[in-house]
Design an enzyme around this catalytic site. Sequence first.
Site, PDB file in Angstrom:
ATOM      1  N   GLY A  91       0.903  -1.296  -0.168  1.00  0.00           N
ATOM      2  CA  GLY A  91       0.018  -0.226  -0.028  1.00  0.00           C
ATOM      3  C   GLY A  91       0.918   1.359  -0.154  1.00  0.00           C
ATOM      4  O   GLY A  91       1.693   1.291  -0.145  1.00  0.00           O
ATOM      5  N   GLY A  93      -2.905   1.294  -1.513  1.00  0.00           N
ATOM      6  CA  GLY A  93      -3.224   1.180  -2.459  1.00  0.00           C
ATOM      7  C   GLY A  93      -4.383   1.808  -2.894  1.00  0.00           C
ATOM      8  O   GLY A  93      -4.810   2.106  -4.220  1.00  0.00           O
ATOM      9  N   ARG A  94      -5.195   2.444  -1.699  1.00  0.00           N
ATOM     10  CA  ARG A  94      -6.477   3.089  -2.199  1.00  0.00           C
ATOM     11  C   ARG A  94      -6.583   4.367  -1.074  1.00  0.00           C
ATOM     12  O   ARG A  94      -7.731   4.624  -0.935  1.00  0.00           O
ATOM     13  CB  ARG A  94      -7.742   2.376  -2.184  1.00  0.00           C
ATOM     14  CG  ARG A  94      -7.640   1.476  -0.678  1.00  0.00           C
ATOM     15  CD  ARG A  94      -9.016   0.697  -0.582  1.00  0.00           C
ATOM     16  NE  ARG A  94      -8.878  -0.174   0.324  1.00  0.00           N
ATOM     17  CZ  ARG A  94      -9.843  -0.844   0.710  1.00  0.00           C
ATOM     18  NH1 ARG A  94     -11.051  -0.816  -0.041  1.00  0.00           N
ATOM     19  NH2 ARG A  94      -9.987  -1.889   1.828  1.00  0.00           N
ATOM     20  N   ASP A 125      -9.178  -1.984  -7.353  1.00  0.00           N
ATOM     21  CA  ASP A 125      -9.551  -0.856  -7.918  1.00  0.00           C
ATOM     22  C   ASP A 125      -9.563   0.578  -7.508  1.00  0.00           C
ATOM     23  O   ASP A 125     -10.118   1.385  -7.991  1.00  0.00           O
ATOM     24  CB  ASP A 125     -10.912  -1.166  -8.331  1.00  0.00           C
ATOM     25  CG  ASP A 125     -11.798  -1.377  -6.840  1.00  0.00           C
ATOM     26  OD1 ASP A 125     -11.497  -1.150  -5.941  1.00  0.00           O
ATOM     27  OD2 ASP A 125     -13.173  -1.806  -7.060  1.00  0.00           O
ATOM     28  N   GLY A 126      -8.940   0.440  -6.275  1.00  0.00           N
ATOM     29  CA  GLY A 126      -8.868   1.762  -5.442  1.00  0.00           C
ATOM     30  C   GLY A 126     -10.037   2.243  -4.724  1.00  0.00           C
ATOM     31  O   GLY A 126      -9.852   3.432  -4.059  1.00  0.00           O
ATOM     32  N   ASP A 257       0.817  -4.736   8.352  1.00  0.00           N
ATOM     33  CA  ASP A 257       0.513  -3.505   7.630  1.00  0.00           C
ATOM     34  C   ASP A 257      -0.794  -2.472   8.211  1.00  0.00           C
ATOM     35  O   ASP A 257      -1.047  -1.714   7.966  1.00  0.00           O
ATOM     36  CB  ASP A 257       0.221  -3.609   6.094  1.00  0.00           C
ATOM     37  CG  ASP A 257      -0.835  -4.594   5.900  1.00  0.00           C
ATOM     38  OD1 ASP A 257      -0.505  -5.944   6.339  1.00  0.00           O
ATOM     39  OD2 ASP A 257      -1.595  -4.340   5.322  1.00  0.00           O
ATOM     40  N   ASN A 258      -1.309  -3.494   9.191  1.00  0.00           N
ATOM     41  CA  ASN A 258      -2.555  -2.773   9.980  1.00  0.00           C
ATOM     42  C   ASN A 258      -2.117  -2.356  11.546  1.00  0.00           C
ATOM     43  O   ASN A 258      -3.032  -2.047  12.104  1.00  0.00           O
ATOM     44  CB  ASN A 258      -3.785  -3.624  10.108  1.00  0.00           C
ATOM     45  CG  ASN A 258      -4.315  -3.739   8.527  1.00  0.00           C
ATOM     46  OD1 ASN A 258      -4.151  -3.002   7.629  1.00  0.00           O
ATOM     47  ND2 ASN A 258      -5.058  -4.929   8.065  1.00  0.00           N
ATOM     48  N   ASP A 267      -7.051   0.883  10.630  1.00  0.00           N
ATOM     49  CA  ASP A 267      -7.850   0.060   9.377  1.00  0.00           C
ATOM     50  C   ASP A 267      -8.845  -0.971   9.825  1.00  0.00           C
ATOM     51  O   ASP A 267      -8.606  -2.233   9.972  1.00  0.00           O
ATOM     52  CB  ASP A 267      -6.688  -0.659   8.707  1.00  0.00           C
ATOM     53  CG  ASP A 267      -6.127   0.120   7.550  1.00  0.00           C
ATOM     54  OD1 ASP A 267      -6.216   1.530   7.603  1.00  0.00           O
ATOM     55  OD2 ASP A 267      -5.401  -0.362   6.692  1.00  0.00           O
TER      56      ASP A 267
HETATM   57  P1  AMP Z   1      -6.446  -4.481   4.063  1.00  0.00           P
HETATM   58  O1  AMP Z   1      -6.396  -5.899   4.118  1.00  0.00           O
HETATM   59  O2  AMP Z   1      -7.639  -3.893   3.810  1.00  0.00           O
HETATM   60  O3  AMP Z   1      -5.397  -3.810   5.209  1.00  0.00           O
HETATM   61  O4  AMP Z   1      -5.485  -3.950   2.601  1.00  0.00           O
HETATM   62  C1  AMP Z   1      -4.266  -4.629   2.379  1.00  0.00           C
HETATM   63  C2  AMP Z   1      -3.537  -3.578   1.177  1.00  0.00           C
HETATM   64  O5  AMP Z   1      -4.410  -3.634   0.089  1.00  0.00           O
HETATM   65  C3  AMP Z   1      -3.766  -2.229   1.514  1.00  0.00           C
HETATM   66  O6  AMP Z   1      -2.515  -1.573   1.994  1.00  0.00           O
HETATM   67  C4  AMP Z   1      -4.704  -1.390   0.409  1.00  0.00           C
HETATM   68  O7  AMP Z   1      -3.931  -0.337   0.114  1.00  0.00           O
HETATM   69  C5  AMP Z   1      -4.606  -2.478  -0.462  1.00  0.00           C
HETATM   70  N1  AMP Z   1      -6.054  -2.489  -1.036  1.00  0.00           N
HETATM   71  C6  AMP Z   1      -7.006  -3.188  -0.622  1.00  0.00           C
HETATM   72  N2  AMP Z   1      -8.275  -2.928  -1.161  1.00  0.00           N
HETATM   73  C7  AMP Z   1      -7.737  -2.237  -2.152  1.00  0.00           C
HETATM   74  C8  AMP Z   1      -8.525  -1.653  -3.399  1.00  0.00           C
HETATM   75  N3  AMP Z   1      -9.773  -2.096  -3.546  1.00  0.00           N
HETATM   76  N4  AMP Z   1      -7.682  -1.015  -4.468  1.00  0.00           N
HETATM   77  C9  AMP Z   1      -6.496  -0.996  -4.175  1.00  0.00           C
HETATM   78  N5  AMP Z   1      -5.920  -1.095  -3.126  1.00  0.00           N
HETATM   79  C10 AMP Z   1      -6.445  -1.967  -2.074  1.00  0.00           C
HETATM   80 MG    MG Z   2      -4.962  -2.044   5.790  1.00  0.00          MG
END
Ligand code: AMP
Ligand code: MG
Length: 490
Positions: A91, A93-94, A125-126, A257-258, A267
């Site tokens: 990330g 990522g969004r 998809d962000g 990362d969280n 997060d």
């Molecule tokens: P998460 O498991 O929600 O903490 O997501 C892990 C990583 O994936 C994060 O760093 C986000 O930036 C990336 N991410 C999650 N969902 C999306 C999405 N729909 N588009 C782009 N990046 C994403």
């Molecule tokens: Mg996260």
Amino acid sequence: MAKGLMGLKVANSFAALPEVFYSRVAPAPLSAPRLLHANPDVGRLLGLDEAALASPEFLALCSGQAPLPGGQTIATVYSGHQFGVWAGQLGDGRAHLLGEIEGPEGMRELQLKGSGRTPYARMGDGRAVLRSSVREYLASEAMAGLGIPTTRALALVVSDDPVYRETVETAAVVARVSPTFLRFGHFEHWGHTQARQKALLDYAVDHFLPECRQAADAPDDPVAVGLAFLREVARRTAILIAQWQLVGFCHGVMNTDNMSILGLTLDYGPYGFMDVFNARHVCNHSDTAGRYAWNAQPAVAHWNLYRLAGSLMVLGCDGESLQACIAPFEADFLRAFYQGLACKFGLREWRAGDEVLGDAWWSLLQNQAADFTLAFRRLAEVDEAPERFLDLFEDQDAAQAWLERYRARLAEEAGDPAVRRASMLRANPLYILRNHLAQRAIEAARHGDPSEIERLLALLRDPYTERGGAEDYAAPPPAGEPEVAVSCSS
Ligand code: AMP
Ligand code: MG
């Protein structure tokens, strides 16, 4: 003094780092965005009054249409371990960091989540769906109301833009606020690049944890500062997890990362506040192995600290010294946990031997499938309304037996019962963000109706004070109502 957006004092300290740490990238604005809710509590943290929150400029800012005046919009880069496995670069990522705003309590970063793809978006998809955005919005403020460290939620912007998950949903953006959104994963990303890691450490310490430089044996030595940093992150993390455990909160995705370097809850995805107590409760349906069960959270946090520690070896820190910084984690956690449990039980102090009473309590709740929140809350009022407490348990004799032990323990501390009752009501919330309540707010939000969000926030801002007419919000989910399934999909 509150002011409009143009009057804000804005800085860009993260963007002043070398560009390898981030990308300059503009959000992809939502189409026809609508402000579903703005949070005046967090507005005040930024020095924004309610008129500013209602202005078209504010909607343009929070929907990604306009930059923060004076801000530099960036997405930062981080890596991490997901479900125990190194996942490499992840990330943001969004998420877009719009800049830092100087408010009455200091600098706060303003970040949009769900505001479009970044160079770190991988296959994503962000976007973020309305459902998960409402959940993050509510949970951030529920945590703050409980007095538990957390990032905050400023605004929720919605749109009809379709987002494709298991079904077609609609897009939303949460504007969120924190002193920093730095994660363990930011440090893991630079775990093989000494100069970068030192720059990131200096940035983090000088801006957010200056006490670490003061505590370091040699304030200019990256090894000494790195160790002091790790010790402080470990201490804060231990206290955070103890607080989670004491309200029955499961994060759901405690990937590195969280994990916030400031010990904030960060997060909110497939999290859950428990209804019925179950020590092995897993709130995230994607977590089939139960890695992030309630009773696993302390050990997982400890494991995550080892990953952060490993990333600091590049500074020249040796393994033994790093381990010594993490070693107090267990004692820090237990101290905070038992101090908190003492408050919840209305005990002046936690004494050696009280663990037996505590363990018997958890066993009682587990065996009787009692409601976590109400069991504690009604214990506070057990003298006036013993039957309301006992009603929570199927085997009332077992609950009565525990009560007798508890009362014997209370008798060892001469204290005014009215004072104890009042302090217990301040330590045991009545209102908790139960999944079915969040779900009702989501359903209303899908129809453009923010009233359930407003109603929940009003209660969760001060979850300790009983309000007339809100009985439904203190109750467990109605019998027979299907369980709300939450997963990593967001
Ligand atoms: P998460 O498991 O929600 O903490 O997501 C892990 C990583 O994936 C994060 O760093 C986000 O930036 C990336 N991410 C999650 N969902 C999306 C999405 N729909 N588009 C782009 N990046 C994403
Ligand atoms: Mg996260």
